[in-house]
Design a protein around this motif. Structure first.
Motif, mmCIF file in Angstrom:
data_model
loop_
_atom_site.group_PDB
_atom_site.id
_atom_site.type_symbol
_atom_site.label_atom_id
_atom_site.label_comp_id
_atom_site.label_asym_id
_atom_site.label_seq_id
_atom_site.Cartn_x
_atom_site.Cartn_y
_atom_site.Cartn_z
ATOM 1 N N SER A 142 -7.907 20.510 -3.957
ATOM 2 C CA SER A 142 -6.572 21.053 -4.182
ATOM 3 C C SER A 142 -5.563 19.923 -4.112
ATOM 4 O O SER A 142 -5.824 18.868 -3.539
ATOM 5 C CB SER A 142 -6.225 22.134 -3.149
ATOM 6 N N ALA A 143 -4.417 20.173 -4.705
ATOM 7 C CA ALA A 143 -3.346 19.173 -4.698
ATOM 8 C C ALA A 143 -2.021 19.877 -4.474
ATOM 9 O O ALA A 143 -1.821 21.005 -4.929
ATOM 10 C CB ALA A 143 -3.324 18.414 -6.027
ATOM 11 N N PRO A 144 -1.097 19.246 -3.769
ATOM 12 C CA PRO A 144 0.224 19.854 -3.566
ATOM 13 C C PRO A 144 1.000 19.907 -4.877
ATOM 14 O O PRO A 144 0.667 19.223 -5.851
ATOM 15 C CB PRO A 144 0.896 18.922 -2.556
ATOM 16 N N SER A 145 2.023 20.707 -4.890
ATOM 17 C CA SER A 145 2.856 20.801 -6.088
ATOM 18 C C SER A 145 3.670 19.528 -6.253
ATOM 19 O O SER A 145 3.846 18.748 -5.316
ATOM 20 C CB SER A 145 3.789 22.006 -5.990
ATOM 21 N N LYS A 146 4.182 19.344 -7.459
ATOM 22 C CA LYS A 146 4.990 18.149 -7.736
ATOM 23 C C LYS A 146 6.252 18.137 -6.871
ATOM 24 O O LYS A 146 6.702 17.083 -6.420
ATOM 25 C CB LYS A 146 5.349 18.117 -9.217
ATOM 26 N N GLN A 147 6.810 19.306 -6.634
ATOM 27 C CA GLN A 147 8.021 19.386 -5.801
ATOM 28 C C GLN A 147 7.734 18.944 -4.377
ATOM 29 O O GLN A 147 8.518 18.204 -3.770
ATOM 30 C CB GLN A 147 8.553 20.817 -5.817
ATOM 31 N N MET A 207 9.318 15.553 -2.419
ATOM 32 C CA MET A 207 10.083 15.671 -1.184
ATOM 33 C C MET A 207 9.462 14.877 -0.036
ATOM 34 O O MET A 207 10.090 14.662 0.998
ATOM 35 C CB MET A 207 10.201 17.142 -0.778
ATOM 36 N N SER A 208 8.216 14.455 -0.190
ATOM 37 C CA SER A 208 7.530 13.748 0.893
ATOM 38 C C SER A 208 7.806 12.257 0.819
ATOM 39 O O SER A 208 8.337 11.746 -0.155
ATOM 40 C CB SER A 208 6.027 14.009 0.807
ATOM 41 N N MET A 209 7.396 11.549 1.839
ATOM 42 C CA MET A 209 7.519 10.099 1.903
ATOM 43 C C MET A 209 6.124 9.493 1.960
ATOM 44 O O MET A 209 5.228 10.048 2.598
ATOM 45 C CB MET A 209 8.302 9.676 3.149
ATOM 46 N N PRO A 210 5.920 8.351 1.317
ATOM 47 C CA PRO A 210 4.614 7.706 1.417
ATOM 48 C C PRO A 210 4.359 7.204 2.828
ATOM 49 O O PRO A 210 5.280 6.950 3.588
ATOM 50 C CB PRO A 210 4.713 6.535 0.423
ATOM 51 N N LYS A 211 3.062 7.089 3.165
ATOM 52 C CA LYS A 211 2.689 6.648 4.507
ATOM 53 C C LYS A 211 3.029 5.187 4.759
ATOM 54 O O LYS A 211 3.164 4.763 5.885
ATOM 55 C CB LYS A 211 1.186 6.857 4.717
ATOM 56 N N TYR A 269 0.839 -1.195 0.000
ATOM 57 C CA TYR A 269 0.000 0.000 0.000
ATOM 58 C C TYR A 269 0.875 1.247 0.000
ATOM 59 O O TYR A 269 1.805 1.363 0.800
ATOM 60 C CB TYR A 269 -0.903 -0.061 1.243
ATOM 61 N N SER A 270 0.587 2.174 -0.921
ATOM 62 C CA SER A 270 1.365 3.406 -1.012
ATOM 63 C C SER A 270 0.400 4.585 -1.120
ATOM 64 O O SER A 270 -0.498 4.578 -1.979
ATOM 65 C CB SER A 270 2.275 3.368 -2.251
ATOM 66 N N ILE A 271 0.576 5.587 -0.256
ATOM 67 C CA ILE A 271 -0.300 6.747 -0.246
ATOM 68 C C ILE A 271 0.522 7.975 0.133
ATOM 69 O O ILE A 271 1.393 7.905 0.999
ATOM 70 C CB ILE A 271 -1.469 6.530 0.754
ATOM 71 N N PRO A 272 0.321 9.119 -0.512
ATOM 72 C CA PRO A 272 1.089 10.331 -0.180
ATOM 73 C C PRO A 272 0.806 10.808 1.240
ATOM 74 O O PRO A 272 -0.300 10.608 1.774
ATOM 75 C CB PRO A 272 0.608 11.350 -1.221
ATOM 76 N N ASP A 273 1.777 11.468 1.818
ATOM 77 C CA ASP A 273 1.620 12.011 3.174
ATOM 78 C C ASP A 273 0.996 13.409 3.095
ATOM 79 O O ASP A 273 1.531 14.385 3.626
ATOM 80 C CB ASP A 273 2.981 12.058 3.868
#
Length: 511
Positions: free
Chosen positions: A484-489, A493-497, A361-365
């Motif tokens: 809304s969505a965060p920028s690609k940058q 820079m984030s880590m998946p949960k 399972y992979s999900i953005p933080d």
């Protein structure tokens, strides 16, 4: 409100039955008209040429032969007889007469000019043949004019051929007249062709177009739009067919309403006793005050499990009833799509582990805020995960990847769920979201889960896609709008949960 079927039927081109009808009619009519044109022109040409030949043969050469027979019988020479014949020749305005001796020399001419010797096939035929006549249609080499020539041999009293009379007539004017008549016939046949095509187009308008309207209506009926009706325009077989289809649609609509009412009623009636059965079974199963043997404990566990499964089936029937009647609605609130997915996966992962299936399972933080119904979203995620688990066999994996994406030009969430199960055949894949359709009858289920799931996604103005390769697995992709969505940058820079799931993990071809 009853709808009526109109709209663009031709889509800018002629096709289907109209095309076949016009092609058949055009082919038959063109062949017939070409035959009529050729036969008519040939007949007219034959008529005019025969008329000229009759003039040359009957009016001129026969008279000339009689004249020379009498003159030669009285002892006159061929030359003197030729001079007399030319002086008395009465067809000078219509034709030209030559008197030719046995050597092929022209010794007299009605036009008064000196004639040079040239090829005369008709003369040769007359002098060499038993009939004593010859005909030639062609061009004179010296002037290039087209003529018709008829030659008749001259015989003396002893029946010996001593020369010939050749009568000629220009046929260029005749050809021009034939061409004018041919053009007239062509224009007439062209008008007939246009009249036939226009009459057939009128027939197509009165027959084929109503048939197309009926086809479009039956397509809408088959797709579930039971309120559509056909406008009856004619009191004939087409009109009777329209009445029959309208009556059929009304009866299907009535039966469908009765079915939906029955499903709704029976689902509500089943829900109350099921809730009681499940509630008391759970109370007895988890009660510590009552002593019971192992068989009773196992029986209570089965009752709780099966009552829960039946309760889920009843809820599916209720959702299906709402879907059919158009009463399925959303309770929209500010929702984090990723949070709802995270909770659903957490609940599902324990069950998958018990069945020997690994869940990656992979999900953005990040949060994915949206105006959505959280309970319905969980239902969507659970239905898809439940299907992935049902059609997988241990040991295998289920990959879940959530990410931000673009959908219909706006910010969205893309959720991909891939399994390594049995997959879906190419024949079944287009129908898996149809109501009550089951690609694999050996697996438990009602066949309405995906139909309800797809409807919930559509109500959220999202999109549900299903791709599958038989024997390799199935990939389900969900697109849901996000505010809304965060920028690609920021995402990079984030880590998946949780576990990192790559794009290759959700490609079916790699399994």
């Amino acid at each position: 409100m009853k709808q009526k079927v109109f709209g663009k039927l031709h889509n800018g081109k002629i096709d289907g039955l109209t095309k076949r009808w016009l092609l058949n009619i055009i082919c038959v009519v063109v062949v017939m008209l070409v035959v009529v044109f050729v036969v008519s022109v040939f007949s007219i040409k034959s008529y005019y040429y025969n008329s000229v030949e009759n003039i040359l043969n009957g009016g001129a050469s026969v008279n000339a032969a009689d004249f020379f027979s009498d003159s030669l019988a009285s002892g006159s020479s061929l030359e003197s007889s030729a001079a007399k014949f030319i002086d008395s020749y009465s067809y000078k305005d219509k034709s030209t007469a030559w008197v030719i001796d046995n050597d092929g020399n022209v010794i007299a001419s009605s036009n008064g000019f000196i004639v040079e010797n040239s090829a005369m096939p008709d003369y040769e035929d007359a002098m060499s043949g038993d009939s004593g006549t010859g005909k030639y249609i062609g061009k004179i080499y010296s002037s290039g004019d087209k003529i018709m020539a008829f030659t008749r041999a001259i015989k003396n009293s002893g029946g010996v051929k001593v020369g010939a009379v050749r009568v000629m007539c220009a046929v260029e004017k005749v050809d021009v007249q034939i061409a004018v008549i041919a053009v007239g016939i062509f224009l007439l046949l062209l008008c007939v062709f246009l009249i036939i095509i226009l009459s057939n187009l009128f027939f197509i308008r009165s027959i084929i177009i109503p048939v197309r309207e009926i086809t479009e209506t039956t397509k809408q009926i088959s797709s579930g739009n039971l309120d559509v009706r056909i406008e009856k325009k004619y009191d004939d077989e087409i009109g009777y067919l329209c009445d029959s289809i309208n009556s059929m649609a009304a009866e299907i609509s009535t039966a469908d309403k009765m079915k939906n009412d029955f499903l709704s009623t029976i689902s509500h009636e089943l829900r109350t006793p099921l809730t009681s059965i499940k509630g008391w079974a759970e109370t007895l199963f988890y009660s510590r005050d009552t002593e019971r043997d192992e068989l009773t404990t196992k029986g209570l566990q089965v009752i709780v499990k099966e009552a829960g499964r039946l309760e889920g089936f009843v809820e599916e029937l209720l959702d299906f009833s709402r879907l059919q009647s158009g009463r399925m609605t959303l309770r929209l609130v500010k929702t984090d799509i990723f949070a709802e997915l995270d909770e659903t996966v957490f609940t599902f992962r324990e069950r998958a582990m018990r069945e020997g299936i690994e869940v990656r399972y992979s999900i953005p933080d990040f949060a994915a805020p949206a105006n959505a119904d959280p309970n319905r979203l969980k239902q969507v995620f659970m239905n898809i995960l439940d299907n992935a688990l049902k059609y997988s066999r241990a040991p295998s994996k289920i990959f879940i990847k959530a990410e931000f994406a673009k959908f219909n030009g706006g910010d969205a969430v893309k959720i991909s769920i891939a399994d390594q199960g049995c997959g879906i055949s190419k024949e079944d894949l287009p129908h898996v979201m149809d109501k009550f359709y089951k690609a694999n009858v050996s697996v438990r289920g009602s066949g309405i889960g995906l139909a309800v799931t797809n409807e919930i996604v559509n109500l959220h103005k999202g999109k549900l896609e299903i791709n599958s390769i038989e024997g390799k697995g199935t990939l389900v992709t969900i697109y849901l709008h996000a505010e809304s969505a965060p920028s690609k940058q920021e995402i990079d820079m984030s880590m998946p949960k949780s576990d990192e799931v790559s794009d290759d993990d959700i490609k079916l071809e790699r399994y």
